[in-house]
Design an enzyme around this catalytic site. Structure first.
Site, mmCIF file in Angstrom:
data_model
loop_
_atom_site.group_PDB
_atom_site.id
_atom_site.type_symbol
_atom_site.label_atom_id
_atom_site.label_comp_id
_atom_site.label_asym_id
_atom_site.label_seq_id
_atom_site.Cartn_x
_atom_site.Cartn_y
_atom_site.Cartn_z
ATOM 1 C CG HIS A 78 35.969 42.764 29.722
ATOM 2 N ND1 HIS A 78 34.925 43.420 30.336
ATOM 3 C CD2 HIS A 78 36.907 42.556 30.693
ATOM 4 C CE1 HIS A 78 35.214 43.604 31.627
ATOM 5 N NE2 HIS A 78 36.417 43.105 31.856
ATOM 6 C CG HIS A 235 36.226 39.591 35.699
ATOM 7 N ND1 HIS A 235 35.393 39.747 34.608
ATOM 8 C CD2 HIS A 235 36.998 40.708 35.735
ATOM 9 C CE1 HIS A 235 35.643 40.899 34.019
ATOM 10 N NE2 HIS A 235 36.621 41.504 34.681
ATOM 11 C CG ASP A 239 40.314 41.378 33.678
ATOM 12 O OD1 ASP A 239 39.518 41.529 32.734
ATOM 13 O OD2 ASP A 239 40.146 41.923 34.798
ATOM 14 C CG HIS A 261 44.031 45.510 33.940
ATOM 15 N ND1 HIS A 261 43.676 44.465 33.107
ATOM 16 C CD2 HIS A 261 42.876 45.949 34.489
ATOM 17 C CE1 HIS A 261 42.375 44.296 33.157
ATOM 18 N NE2 HIS A 261 41.866 45.184 33.979
#
Length: 279
Positions: A78, A235, A239, A261
């Site tokens: 973030h 969101h 990321d 991720h």
């Protein structure tokens, strides 16, 4: 020609880590040209440093973890997203714990904090990675992948695929500018399924999560009000921006489907290895 940038002044913020639940003070400070983004663990002897580059990623369990010389900092995505969208090349980030504060579960507080500090141009030219070929990383099934295409700008197109009917399939496509980032992406919060929360906490994760900083859903619906009908995919784009900043400042079009991720940072590592550019 774009010049490198850093903060005009130092700024501080306080909060709890999303996964650790530990109180933490974070301070973002100006840094010299060609420094890149550096995390400094001032809670440890000698104030060890961790350089925020893709080759330092060592774990992607529910967050992106960086490690250098045995010292870690995790859930950096973030903050890295806000730094990338703000055009910060060089900064030292001091923190007295191993995880930045979660704050609102998004990047808007970090983005506004950087704006409040002011941004100054530096004497040297920014190092920009202009892709010369297509990069692709695939997941373990046909629906998960992330691609980076040569492109004169920075654009992210993301398809989020969630089997739960409350969430479903969401898609967004943004040309990433500071204005679009602040309005359309930075406020979007991280997500959790109510039945997963207890399991996460038994694993020592999500200890700082609350109904204020995480959007939570169960089989009946959302437990809190959404900022956007498709807050989840926004969101996910937040990321991606943070994870890809670990490769450097990119000129490319990112196209992703159900990426997280793990795939994001694999792609960042491939690009970083080829171009050997930090900061």
């Amino acid at each position: 020609m774009q010049k490198q940038q850093t903060l005009k002044s130092s700024v501080e913020i306080f909060g709890k880590g999303l996964h650790s639940g530990v109180d933490v003070k974070l301070k973002i400070c100006p840094a010299e040209v060609d420094s890149g983004i550096i995390f400094v663990r001032e809670d440890l002897p000698g104030n060890p440093k961790i350089h925020a580059t893709a080759d330092k990623v060592t774990s992607v369990l529910r967050a992106t973890t960086l490690e250098e010389n045995g010292v870690k900092v995790f859930t950096v995505e973030h903050l890295m997203s806000a730094l990338g969208a703000s055009g910060i090349d060089n900064a030292e980030i001091f923190l007295n714990a191993e995880e930045p504060p979660v704050l609102k579960g998004n990047s808007i507080d970090f983005f506004e904090l950087i704006k409040s500090a002011g941004i100054v141009e530096q004497s040297k030219e920014r190092k920009i990675i202009r892709l010369e070929k297509i990069y692709r990383v695939d997941g373990d099934n046909g629906e998960k992948f992330i691609i980076a295409l040569p492109y004169d700008g920075f654009r992210v197109s993301f398809t989020s695929i969630n089997p739960h009917p409350i969430v479903g399939i969401q898609y967004e496509d943004f040309e990433i500018t500071e204005e679009i980032y602040e309005k359309e992406i930075a406020p979007a919060r991280t997500i959790a399924y109510e039945k997963e929360v207890e399991a996460l906490r038994k694993m020592g994760l999500g200890l700082g999560g609350t109904i204020e900083n995480v959007i939570v859903y169960n089989d009946e619906g959302w437990l809190n009000d959404l900022k956007y009908p498709d807050e989840l995919v926004r969101h996910k784009i937040l990321d991606v921006i943070g994870d890809m900043r670990l490769a450097g400042f990119l000129k490319c079009h990112i196209i992703a489907s159900a990426s997280g991720h793990a795939l994001n940072t694999q792609l960042a590592k491939k690009i970083y290895k080829d171009y050997k550019i930090s900061g």
